[in-house]
Write an enzyme that holds these catalytic residues in place. Structure first.
Site: not given
Lengths: 283, 283, 283, 283
Positions: A191, A200, A226-228
Site C-alpha cells: 500500500h 484506501g 481494506l488496508d487493515a
C-alpha cells in the site's frame, strides 16, 4: 543432503520449549544454523530454526512423523520448508509496473529464491515486460459483473500451478473473501502510504493535501478489511513543500519497490510469522 | 549596522516579483545573503530574503515606510526580523520533560537564538529543571472548571513578557480558540505520531496494537481541530515486533525531541511560512 | 514558446547580482518559475533560474547575445538549457546491470528527461537488456594494450551522437585524462561506499572486514584521482553482524541504484553546479 | 527471586550447543525469556540468554559451579549478570557536554539501568552539570608530563568505585595501553565521523573540505590504534552544500548523542559480544 530445513513454530508459551526443540534436533544429529525466538506478551512462543541438511539424521519424508508427537504435545502450529525446493510465487499486477519490474529484476539477479510460473493481470499492458523474463503472462480482465467468476478462475489457475506465495504488486482490485481464505499464510500487498494513514484510494493526493513532510509505503497481509491486515514492513521518504502530487508518486514508487521487495524476500525465507493482527519478522 | 534583516513575503504570484524585491534591496545598497523562493500551484508567491545590515542604506526604523508602498502594490503579507534582536520564546509543558530539556540544552549550547523569559506549566514538577537554566517557571494549574480563566491568565502572562513564539513541548491540554487566535503566526506543537495517523490520545499504544513497523513524531501548528494543523516537520524510527509499548515510548521520545527542536530552530530563523493548511519551509 | 529556459550561473559574489539577473528577466517580460541561490564562503555566487518560455520576450536564438554583456561585466560562468530539448545521455557499463536497469526503467517511466542514443560497454553481456529498451548497444572491449585507442574510439562515438551527459553505471575501467577532459561539466560515477571511506576496489569486502554497521554509496564526478571527485549524493543502509559480504553486495545494490538515479535526475534538470572540489546541488 | 539472569557465551561452533545450553536451563526449571544466537563464518558460536529468576532452580551463588563443567567442555567464554544489580558506569568527558548530558538525562529518565558513582574529566568546566544530577565529579587535569600518572590515578579511582562500564563521552585524550587493558570487555568511545572515514582529529572540518553529503558518528570499543576498534553502532545525517563547518558540528552533535546512547543502552543490557575486530550486537 544438499538442502537445509527451515522450521517455524508458534504455540502457547511454557518453560522448556527451546530445550525440547533443540534437543529434538540434537537427538537426530542436526546442526542448527540459525535460531530466532520471541515470546509475545509472555503468552505465545514463536521460533524459527534453520537446520543443516548435511548430517541430519531425519530424511525429508521422515521429519513430519518424527516431529508430530512433540508438536502435538505443545499445541504447536508448525511448518517446514526445504531450501532446495524454491517456493512457487505468482505476482498479480494491474498497470503500474514499478513493483513488478523490481521483483523480476531481483529474482533474475538471484536475490529472490523462488520459481515464478506465472504473472496474472486484469490488464494486458504488462505482458511484454513479463515475457521478456521468460515468464508466462495471464490476462484475466475483471469487471464488476465478472469479478466473482474471474477470481474463481484465477484461484484455479494459481492452484494448477501449485502457487505458495501470492504477491500483489499494485494490483488495483479488492480481492474477495474466498480468494483471501485460499491463502491462509497470507497474500502480500503493497500500500502506498504509511498505514494506518491514508487507507484506501489516492494516498499521494491526500498526503499532498494534508501537507505531510514524509511519505511512505507499507507491505502487509491482505484481510477482508481494506488496508487493515498485519503489517510486514514500512519505510518512508522525506518530502518538502516543493513536491507536487506527481513528485510524491515518483518518490513513492522508490519506497514501494523497496518495501515490497524486502517483504517478499522475508516471506521466501520463512521469516514472517503471524501473531494475531501483528507480524513477527525474524530479519 | 551589526545586524542582518530577514524579510519574509507571500502574495499572489505575478511576473517581476523577484526583480521588484531584489531591485528594492539593490537600490538601497543592500547585499542579499540568501534568497529562497517558491510558487505554490502557480498561484501564490513566497520569498525569504536575508539582507546584510552592513552597508544597507535603510535604517531599521526607515525600512517599513520605504517598503510599504511596494508591498501594498503587490498585496504582500510581509514580516521583518532583525538578527540582533532574539525572538522571545515561551515553552508550555506538563510533566514529560524530554522535549523541554532538549530545547533548553540546545538553547544553552547556542543552537537556538532566542530569549526565554519564562516556562509555563499546569504542573509544578518541572520547576527545578527549568530554574537550573536560570529561567523563571510559572505554575498555572488547570481544571475543567478553571480552564478558560487560566488560559486568559496565561495569555496575559505571555503578553506581559512580549512573547513572540509559543512552543508546546508535550503540553497535555487542548488550547481554546482565544489562545490560538492570539498567536496568528502559529503555536508549535509536537504530536507523538506521524500525522495523520493516530490523531489524539495514546498514539504509542494504538501504534503497538496496529502492529506498525515505524513510529514517528510530527511538529505542527496548532489549530482548533485536534492535530490537524499545518505540518512543519516529521520524522520516524523503525521498530520491530519486539518493541513493547514502553519501548515505543522510549524510542519515540528521541524522535519527538529531534523533530520539535528542528521546527523551533526553523521558526526562530523565520524559515516557516503558511500556505493555507500547509507550510512552506525554507530549510 | 512551448519550452522553459534554465539558466545556471556562477561568478564572484558582489552586491546586486540577484537584482541584475532578475531585472534582466523582467525587462524581457520573463516569468521566473523557480530561483535558487547560494553564496559559497562569502565569495562565490551561484544561481539557477527557471524562466517560463511562454511570454518571454527573447527568442531562443536571441538570448545569448542579449545576456552576454551582463555576464561579461560580472565575470559569470553560465549555461542555458531548454526544456523542450532533452539532454543526450550515454551510459557506460561493464557486467553489473543493477544501476543500468534502474536508469533505463526510470527513463522508460518518464522520470528522466533525456534521449539515450547509445549504451557502451567493455563486455557484450548486457546487450539484450539494453536492446529490449530499443537502445543501441556498443561493445568496445578494453585490454591494457588497447585502452588508449579504445577510449579515443569511445569518445568519437559519443561525440558523433552529440552526447552531453555521460554516466558510469558500475563501469569497471578507470578513464584516462583525455576522456575526462572531454566532459568538463562532469562524468557521473557511482562508487559503492560512502566516500571517503573505502576508496578503490572491493569496498564491500573491506567494509565487512572492518565490521561497519552502515554501508553506503556515493555518486560523484570523475577526476583523475580515483574516487576523489566532487560528491553529488550519498546514502547509506544499516547492516548488522549477520550480513555476509554477499548480503552487503545485495543491500548495497539497492543504495547504489537509488543514489545514482538521484544524481542523474538532478544533472538532467541542471541542478548540480561545481564549486571547486565540491558540488552545489539545488534540489 | 526478583531478578533475571543474563548469560552471554562465545565458543567454537559445533552441533548441539543450543540444545546443551537450553537443556541445562530446563533441567534447573529455568524459563528462557529471550534467546539470541549467531554463528560467525561457520566457526564461532555466540549466544545471549535471558532467564527468568522466578522459579529458576539455581541460586545466584550456585550458578557458576553448576555451569562451569558444561562451559569448560565446550571451551566457552561466558559471563553472567543479574538484572537486580545495576552495572556501575563511569563517564569520562572533557569540555563538550552534549553526549554527557544526553546520557545523564536518559539515565535520570530510567532509560539506562546503571549506577553512576562518578564522572571524571580532565577539565573542571562540567562539574555543575554533573553535580546537578547528584553525581560526584572528579577533576583530573592531564598534561603531557602528567599523563601516565594521571591515568594510573584514574584507574585507581574507577577501581575503588568498582566500575564495570567506562564510557568516553567526547573525552579528548588518547588512553594508554594500561588503561585499555584494565577493561577487557571494552571501553566505549564515540567518534564524530562514520568510521573508517575521517579517523583522528577534526572530522567535521575535513568532511566539509571533502564536500560530503552525509555526516555520521560511530560508537566503538577503544583499542590502541586510534579509532580502529570494533564498531558497535553508526548512524548518519544528510547535509547539503549550505552547511558550514559549524552547521556540521551542530547537526553532528545530534547524531553523536543518539549513537552513543544506543551503544551504552546495549552494553548495559549485555547485548554486545566481541568477535575479533567486529562486534555481535543482539539488538
Amino acid at each position: 543432503m544438499g538442502y537445509n530445513l527451515r522450521l517455524t513454530i508458534s504455540c502457547p508459551d511454557k518453560r522448556g520449549l527451546i530445550s525440547a526443540l533443540s534437543s529434538f534436533v540434537a537427538m537426530h544429529d542436526g546442526n542448527i544454523l540459525s535460531a530466532d525466538q520471541y515470546v509475545s506478551d509472555g503468552e505465545r512462543f514463536f521460533m524459527r530454526l534453520e537446520i543443516e541438511g548435511k548430517g541430519f539424521g531425519l530424511e525429508r519424508e521422515e521429519f513430519d512423523a518424527a516431529f508430530a508427537p512433540l508438536a502435538r504435545r505443545h499445541g504447536m502450529d508448525w511448518r517446514t520448508s526445504h531450501t532446495d525446493i524454491p517456493k512457487r510465487m505468482s505476482i498479480l499486477v494491474s498497470r503500474y509496473d514499478h513493483c513488478l519490474i523490481d521483483i523480476l529484476w531481483r529474482w533474475d539477479a538471484g536475490e529472490l529464491d523462488a520459481d515464478i510460473p506465472l504473472v496474472v493481470s486484469n490488464h494486458p499492458d504488462l505482458a511484454p515486460r513479463v515475457e521478456a523474463y521468460g515468464i508466462p503472462f495471464h490476462h484475466l480482465p475483471v469487471t464488476k459483473a465478472t469479478k466473482v467468476e474471474q477470481e474463481a478462475e484465477m484461484l484455479e489457475l494459481l492452484s494448477e500451478h501449485e502457487i505458495d506465495v501470492v504477491v500483489l504488486a499494485r494490483y488495483m482490485q479488492i480481492l474477495g473473501p474466498d480468494f483471501i481464505a485460499a491463502y491462509p499464510e497470507g497474500i502480500i500487498n503493497i500500500h502506498h502510504s504509511f498505514l494506518p494513514a491514508f487507507v484506501g484510494a489516492d494516498p499521494y493526493r491526500r498526503a499532498h493535501e494534508r501537507g505531510v513532510k514524509t511519505i511512505g509505503a507499507t507491505a502487509h497481509y491482505v484481510t477482508e478489511e481494506l488496508d487493515a491486515g498485519p503489517i510486514i514492513h514500512q519505510d518512508v521518504a522525506h518530502v518538502t513543500h516543493r513536491a507536487t502530487v506527481e513528485d510524491l508518486v515518483r518518490l513513492g514508487r522508490e519506497v514501494e519497490r523497496r518495501v515490497l521487495a524486502r517483504a517478499v524476500h522475508w516471506r521466501l525465507e520463512d521469516r514472517i510469522l503471524l501473531d494475531g493482527t501483528r507480524t513477527v519478522v525474524f530479519e
